[in-house]
Write a protein that holds these residues in place. Sequence first.
Motif, PDB file in Angstrom:
ATOM      1  N   PHE A  78      35.168  37.707  41.234  1.00 59.09           N
ATOM      2  CA  PHE A  78      36.281  36.819  41.584  1.00 59.09           C
ATOM      3  C   PHE A  78      37.099  37.394  42.747  1.00 59.09           C
ATOM      4  CE2 PHE A  78      35.177  36.183  37.146  1.00 59.09           C
ATOM      5  CZ  PHE A  78      34.910  34.821  37.144  1.00 59.09           C
ATOM      6  N   ILE A  79      37.231  38.710  42.791  1.00 57.32           N
ATOM      7  CA  ILE A  79      37.907  39.360  43.926  1.00 57.32           C
ATOM      8  C   ILE A  79      37.125  39.056  45.206  1.00 57.32           C
ATOM      9  CG2 ILE A  79      38.490  41.585  44.984  1.00 57.32           C
ATOM     10  CD1 ILE A  79      39.003  42.626  42.087  1.00 57.32           C
ATOM     11  N   SER A  81      35.040  36.517  45.761  1.00 58.35           N
ATOM     12  CA  SER A  81      35.070  35.096  46.123  1.00 58.35           C
ATOM     13  C   SER A  81      36.460  34.636  46.571  1.00 58.35           C
ATOM     14  CB  SER A  81      34.553  34.225  44.974  1.00 58.35           C
ATOM     15  OG  SER A  81      35.437  34.267  43.873  1.00 58.35           O
ATOM     16  N   GLU A  82      37.510  35.192  45.973  1.00 58.97           N
ATOM     17  CA  GLU A  82      38.886  34.809  46.344  1.00 58.97           C
ATOM     18  C   GLU A  82      39.355  35.544  47.600  1.00 58.97           C
ATOM     19  OE1 GLU A  82      40.965  32.595  44.795  1.00 58.97           O
ATOM     20  OE2 GLU A  82      39.534  32.097  43.206  1.00 58.97           O
ATOM     21  N   TYR A  84      40.946  38.492  47.584  1.00 56.23           N
ATOM     22  CA  TYR A  84      42.095  39.339  47.284  1.00 56.23           C
ATOM     23  C   TYR A  84      42.110  39.631  45.794  1.00 56.23           C
ATOM     24  CZ  TYR A  84      44.264  35.101  45.490  1.00 56.23           C
ATOM     25  OH  TYR A  84      44.518  33.962  44.767  1.00 56.23           O
ATOM     26  N   SER A  85      42.993  40.548  45.395  1.00 55.70           N
ATOM     27  CA  SER A  85      43.090  40.938  43.987  1.00 55.70           C
ATOM     28  C   SER A  85      44.534  40.946  43.531  1.00 55.70           C
ATOM     29  CB  SER A  85      42.504  42.342  43.800  1.00 55.70           C
ATOM     30  OG  SER A  85      42.689  42.787  42.471  1.00 55.70           O
ATOM     31  N   VAL A 102      43.397  33.618  35.950  1.00 55.66           N
ATOM     32  CA  VAL A 102      43.568  34.467  37.129  1.00 55.66           C
ATOM     33  C   VAL A 102      42.589  35.638  36.973  1.00 55.66           C
ATOM     34  CG1 VAL A 102      45.230  35.690  38.580  1.00 55.66           C
ATOM     35  CG2 VAL A 102      45.986  33.749  37.193  1.00 55.66           C
ATOM     36  N   ASN A 104      40.752  37.345  39.091  1.00 54.14           N
ATOM     37  CA  ASN A 104      40.626  38.407  40.098  1.00 54.14           C
ATOM     38  C   ASN A 104      41.702  39.471  39.870  1.00 54.14           C
ATOM     39  OD1 ASN A 104      42.542  36.445  40.867  1.00 54.14           O
ATOM     40  ND2 ASN A 104      42.347  36.936  43.026  1.00 54.14           N
ATOM     41  N   THR A 125      38.236  44.239  49.154  1.00 53.07           N
ATOM     42  CA  THR A 125      39.256  43.333  49.685  1.00 53.07           C
ATOM     43  C   THR A 125      40.251  44.118  50.517  1.00 53.07           C
ATOM     44  OG1 THR A 125      40.913  41.654  49.134  1.00 53.07           O
ATOM     45  CG2 THR A 125      40.752  43.529  47.626  1.00 53.07           C
ATOM     46  N   LYS A 193      48.145  32.245  45.682  1.00 54.57           N
ATOM     47  CA  LYS A 193      46.754  31.796  45.912  1.00 54.57           C
ATOM     48  C   LYS A 193      46.670  30.934  47.169  1.00 54.57           C
ATOM     49  CE  LYS A 193      44.799  31.989  41.322  1.00 54.57           C
ATOM     50  NZ  LYS A 193      43.715  31.448  40.553  1.00 54.57           N
ATOM     51  N   LYS A 194      47.637  30.030  47.338  1.00 48.63           N
ATOM     52  CA  LYS A 194      47.626  29.160  48.521  1.00 48.63           C
ATOM     53  C   LYS A 194      47.841  29.959  49.793  1.00 48.63           C
ATOM     54  CE  LYS A 194      49.015  24.832  46.361  1.00 48.63           C
ATOM     55  NZ  LYS A 194      50.092  23.859  46.143  1.00 48.63           N
ATOM     56  N   THR A 197      44.420  32.168  50.417  1.00 46.40           N
ATOM     57  CA  THR A 197      43.088  31.562  50.559  1.00 46.40           C
ATOM     58  C   THR A 197      43.063  30.521  51.644  1.00 46.40           C
ATOM     59  OG1 THR A 197      43.587  30.047  48.736  1.00 46.40           O
ATOM     60  CG2 THR A 197      42.306  32.019  48.231  1.00 46.40           C
TER      61      THR A 197
END
Length: 197
Positions: A78-79, A81-82, A84-85, A102, A104, A125, A193-194, A197
Amino acid sequence: MSVMTAQEYVAERELTPDDISQWHLDVCEDHLGFPLLTAAGVYCCTVKRMFAGVQKYEYQKDYPIHVYLFGINVALPFIKSEGYSFAVEGPLDCIALHRMGVKNTVAYLGNHLTKFQALSLARWTDRVVVIPDADAGGKGGLVKTKENVAALGEKVLRLGAIYLPSGFDPDQMVRCKDVAQLQQFKDEIIKVKKLLT
């Protein structure tokens, strides 16, 4: 005064049988064990949350826990794919955020992210958002985290933070019965998140 058992603690923290299985938790009478695994899922050691005796946590002395991140084996896809962590203080904070979706999220097992842990995250990341406990330890730990990350340089890792209401930790926020407070926390997560990403 009676000492809380691990089973009572698990119930209080609303951990489900699925949580216990997914995270390979060791629920004993006098402690709750959190296994530390590498990113590849290889077992390293166990951190024990003790319920009797003087110290709250017990670590295997031959393993320096300041280099490990709880949950990295689950969070890593998930880190990646997103991009960030999120990073929190304790294993239960990490598990709670995963339950909230959540995924990541990792835990740095103390009140600050160490240089070793920051370098480890930097392999996957360049952005980390810490969510420290809103107590004196968390505030002091955030200062130390900022120092550790700054020592690595901005090109290695960029740091952000989400601040909780006084006296809360992420696990308590996820379990919060105050709908408005819980929604505010979720909104902060969504905002980050916004942004990232």
